[in-house]
Enzyme design. Structure first.
Site, PDB file in Angstrom:
ATOM      1  N   ASP A 140      24.052   4.652  67.475  1.00  0.00           N
ATOM      2  CA  ASP A 140      22.589   5.109  67.514  1.00  0.00           C
ATOM      3  C   ASP A 140      22.136   6.076  66.894  1.00  0.00           C
ATOM      4  O   ASP A 140      23.071   6.906  66.472  1.00  0.00           O
ATOM      5  CB  ASP A 140      22.391   5.557  69.335  1.00  0.00           C
ATOM      6  N   TYR A 142      20.422   9.217  65.329  1.00  0.00           N
ATOM      7  CA  TYR A 142      20.275  10.922  65.619  1.00  0.00           C
ATOM      8  C   TYR A 142      18.775  10.824  66.079  1.00  0.00           C
ATOM      9  O   TYR A 142      17.947  10.181  65.341  1.00  0.00           O
ATOM     10  CB  TYR A 142      20.547  11.613  64.672  1.00  0.00           C
ATOM     11  N   PHE A 153      25.740   8.386  60.966  1.00  0.00           N
ATOM     12  CA  PHE A 153      26.616   9.526  60.820  1.00  0.00           C
ATOM     13  C   PHE A 153      25.942  10.412  59.559  1.00  0.00           C
ATOM     14  O   PHE A 153      26.233  11.558  59.543  1.00  0.00           O
ATOM     15  CB  PHE A 153      27.845   9.257  60.145  1.00  0.00           C
ATOM     16  N   HIS A 263      36.613   7.809  68.416  1.00  0.00           N
ATOM     17  CA  HIS A 263      35.258   8.143  67.633  1.00  0.00           C
ATOM     18  C   HIS A 263      35.619   9.846  67.228  1.00  0.00           C
ATOM     19  O   HIS A 263      36.149  10.665  67.910  1.00  0.00           O
ATOM     20  CB  HIS A 263      34.240   8.288  68.655  1.00  0.00           C
TER      21      HIS A 263
END
Length: 299
Positions: A140, A142, A153, A263
């Site tokens: 998703d 930010y 990222f 993760h």
């Protein structure tokens, strides 16, 4: 008497009714239907001599392709890279994608949505679809101001790197010789080398994580991953966390390389992300496939 009446009214006498046996009736019926089928076949059989010349047929096909190309261009979302559009245009005309675009448009009318319209598809602008070498799957965007810009990222400068990205940098410090913390979180340098930084969901309402989940983005990004899996060879897929691993379940393992780890979030990084050495492994696998390695220090 019937004949007399017929003469009186100038009508011919009717022939006597002939009654056929059931066997004879079906024999006659079969014969008539057989002739009818033969005539129908002749009527529908294409002419041996085309009514149009080959040049005319080629022109018609060319015009049809041009019309489809124009339609696909009209349906292409803003900021979508040309090379990617050619391969993924079929998705734009599907009902789910049209509904998705309507949903996102309505969300932008009523709320703040990240990333900005022109940056939703930044990942298609960095390199051609056929130049992808490594795929990193996120979940998703930010949802804070000035963070999301279309690469998972990654954050715009001068926004500080979020915690997950800081952990990625920590792993790089121990895995890649010469890597130094770049002092920012912009991963454009990787994307331009063929590292696809793809979120499963490409938009989000401000300050509401996963607010655009299950609206159709997952279908679209699944189509992206599937196209890469089916049409390219020797890609390295980095699947961090259960969500990314589930999304990558259909990748062709015979054609591509899969690297799995937990993760890089602070909640899980110490349970297997640190020490996974995915970045050096990816370069080794790329070189085995005859591809140039990624310069992970180029940020």
């Amino acid at each position: 008497m019937p004949a007399l009446l017929c003469r009186r009214f100038l009508l011919p006498a009717l022939p006597p009714v002939v009654r056929l046996s059931p066997a004879l009736f079906f024999a006659q019926y079969t014969k008539i239907m057989s002739k009818k089928r033969k005539l129908s076949a002749v009527d529908t059989e294409p002419s041996s001599t085309p009514s149009l010349s080959q040049e005319q047929l080629d022109r018609i096909a060319q015009n049809k392709r041009a019309a489809l190309e124009k339609l696909a261009s009209a349906q292409t979302p803003p900021g979508f890279g040309e090379g990617w559009r050619k391969e993924l245009a079929a998705e734009f005309g599907k009902p789910y994608f049209k509904q998705l675009m309507s949903f996102v448009s309505e969300e932008r009318n009523r709320h703040t949505v990240y990333p900005p319209v022109q940056e939703v598809f930044t990942w298609t602008q960095m390199c051609d679809i056929r130049d992808v070498k490594v795929v990193i799957l996120g979940q998703d965007p930010y949802h804070g101001p000035n963070q999301a810009h279309g690469l998972c990222f990654s954050v715009r400068r001068p926004v500080p790197p979020p915690p997950s990205l800081e952990n990625i940098y920590k792993e790089l410090l121990t895995d890649i010789e010469g890597f130094k913390h770049p002092g920012h979180g912009d991963l454009t340098g990787w994307a331009r080398q063929g590292v696809l930084l793809l979120n499963a969901v490409l938009t989000v309402r401000a300050h509401q994580a996963n607010s655009h989940k299950d609206k159709g983005w997952e279908n679209f990004t699944d189509a992206v991953v599937q196209w890469l899996s089916n049409n390219l060879d020797g890609l390295v897929f980095m699947l961090w966390g259960s969500y990314a691993q589930k999304k990558g379940a259909t990748i062709n393992r015979k054609r591509h390389h899969i690297l799995k780890a937990v993760h890089p979030s602070p909640l899980s990084a110490h349970r297997g992300f640190f020490g996974c050495r995915h970045f050096s492994q990816a370069n080794e696998l790329l070189e085995q496939s005859g591809k140039a390695p990624v310069d992970w220090t180029a940020l």
